[in-house]
Scaffold this motif. Structure first.
Motif, PDB file in Angstrom:
ATOM      1  N   ALA A   1       0.840  -1.206   0.000  1.00 36.55           N
ATOM      2  CA  ALA A   1       0.000   0.000   0.000  1.00 36.55           C
ATOM      3  C   ALA A   1       0.874   1.255   0.000  1.00 36.55           C
ATOM      4  O   ALA A   1       0.592   2.227  -0.712  1.00 36.55           O
ATOM      5  CB  ALA A   1      -0.928  -0.018   1.208  1.00 36.55           C
ATOM      6  N   GLU A   2       1.956   1.206   0.794  1.00 39.75           N
ATOM      7  CA  GLU A   2       2.891   2.330   0.807  1.00 39.75           C
ATOM      8  C   GLU A   2       3.481   2.558  -0.582  1.00 39.75           C
ATOM      9  O   GLU A   2       3.559   3.693  -1.064  1.00 39.75           O
ATOM     10  CB  GLU A   2       4.043   2.043   1.770  1.00 39.75           C
TER      11      GLU A   2
ATOM     12  N   ARG B   1       2.237   1.831  -3.378  1.00 40.73           N
ATOM     13  CA  ARG B   1       1.214   2.359  -4.271  1.00 40.73           C
ATOM     14  C   ARG B   1       1.014   3.849  -4.022  1.00 40.73           C
ATOM     15  O   ARG B   1       0.912   4.641  -4.963  1.00 40.73           O
ATOM     16  CB  ARG B   1      -0.093   1.609  -4.052  1.00 40.73           C
ATOM     17  N   GLU B   2       0.982   4.213  -2.744  1.00 41.33           N
ATOM     18  CA  GLU B   2       0.802   5.634  -2.398  1.00 41.33           C
ATOM     19  C   GLU B   2       1.951   6.477  -2.922  1.00 41.33           C
ATOM     20  O   GLU B   2       1.758   7.601  -3.367  1.00 41.33           O
ATOM     21  CB  GLU B   2       0.699   5.801  -0.878  1.00 41.33           C
ATOM     22  N   ARG B   3       3.170   5.917  -2.859  1.00 42.28           N
ATOM     23  CA  ARG B   3       4.344   6.652  -3.333  1.00 42.28           C
ATOM     24  C   ARG B   3       4.450   6.669  -4.854  1.00 42.28           C
ATOM     25  O   ARG B   3       5.390   7.209  -5.409  1.00 42.28           O
ATOM     26  CB  ARG B   3       5.614   5.998  -2.790  1.00 42.28           C
TER      27      ARG B   3
END
Lengths: 191, 191
Positions: free
Chosen positions: B130-131, B133-135
């Motif tokens: 998820a991290e 993807r966020e980045r």
DNA sequence: CATAACATACATACTAGTAGGTACAGCAGA
DNA sequence: TCTGCTGTACCTACTAGTATGTATGTTATG
């Protein structure tokens, strides 16, 4: 059903429920409703019985997989059909189960059907993926051999997680995840 | 090393080698070089010993994974580091191994650490994804929860295949395959 | 300080029941 | 009557555990 048949089917059930070391000849006899003498008449002992049961389970597994993988549709669709049928059954894999049993793995005669079954499945999936790539359905970068191994591993590992969780949830996530990853390699879906 | 410690370590070894049903209190005592009375002094019985051994193995597994997953680098690089370390060890998973044991799964007290360990690992990988993807490292379409389950399943399933084949080859293919699929979801690599 | 009281740690002997078989006797059908 | 099949008896080793002992501390009390 004759005596020999009942013995094989009872052994299949018990190997699934209790594993190899957890399955005693006595338990097999009782479930089959067969006396000790009969059992040792038809089979030389526990390993012989297990081999017959294992071969039948492997045959079943192979026939079912062949049904979906040789069907119509794109490579992705056929693999999806295979995985979703396994998900629908969610019973676990009677072949994979035995890989955790030291006495099975130590005995080459018993281990061989396990190895053959998984080798066959990986090769079969690999051919489906290679076909899909040749037809231009799948990205050229996709490695059929490695991806086939990943699909089989996801299935077997999914069953491991399902047993630990006593729930189908991790298994379903794993199947959804591998199909999602495979979909990114489907041409036309990209970008 | 004191008696209690030797008992736990011997149990860990035997659970790994022979599984739960295949491990007898007597075998534990002999490997630990400890008398029967001592064993039943320190532990109430076989399940109690197995619980202590299992907790320690789960703790080990978690600490190692945390080491790689909390390190520097992109999401893909951290997951790659984790998978390649597991591949380098190629010893199999002492936690996953016990999921095939009916007596372990039937006992909620013993099953719980298994479930917690795999839940933790899936959630930890899910957060890494998820991290990423966020980045903007990973494609927006990637499902972190499902993909995390797939990665854990590939690992566990890879061990199943490795045992069946008595070789590391299928395991390495499975790891290479899942990393290849994950790479297609890495932005910048696509198209 | 001496010693009784008590807990901790370890060891031996014993138990009912199971594992995985062997040996052999009987019986039914071709 | 011979062969395939089945049933019963028996065997040795092991499983998981209890029961009972002893040796060594560790406080509590005079």
């Amino acid at each position: 059903m004759d005596t020999r048949e009942r013995l094989i089917e009872s052994t299949r059930e018990l190997l699934w429920e209790r594993g190899y070391v957890g399955t005693s000849p006595r338990a097999i006899q009782q479930r089959a409703g067969v006396g000790q003498g009969s059992m040792y008449h038809h089979f030389t002992g526990k390993p012989d019985l297990a081999l017959a049961a294992l071969r039948r389970s492997a045959e079943d597994m192979r026939a079912k997989a062949e049904g979906e993988l040789s069907g119509p549709g794109t490579a992705y669709e056929r693999i999806e059909a295979y995985l979703l049928r396994e998900r629908a059954v969610l019973r676990g894999c009677p072949v994979g189960r035995l890989t955790q049993d030291p006495d099975v793995i130590a005995d080459d005669v018993l281990r061989q059907p396990l190895e053959e079954t998984f080798d066959w499945l990986r090769q079969r999936l690999s051919r489906v993926l290679a076909e899909g790539r040749e037809r231009g359905e799948l990205a050229a970068e996709l490695d059929p051999v490695a991806t086939a191994a990943t699909i089989v591993a996801t299935l077997q590992g999914g069953y491991v997680l399902a047993r630990a969780a006593a729930s189908a949830e991790p298994f379903e996530h794993a199947i959804r995840g591998v199909l999602g990853l495979l979909a990114t390699a489907v041409k036309g879906r990209r970008g």
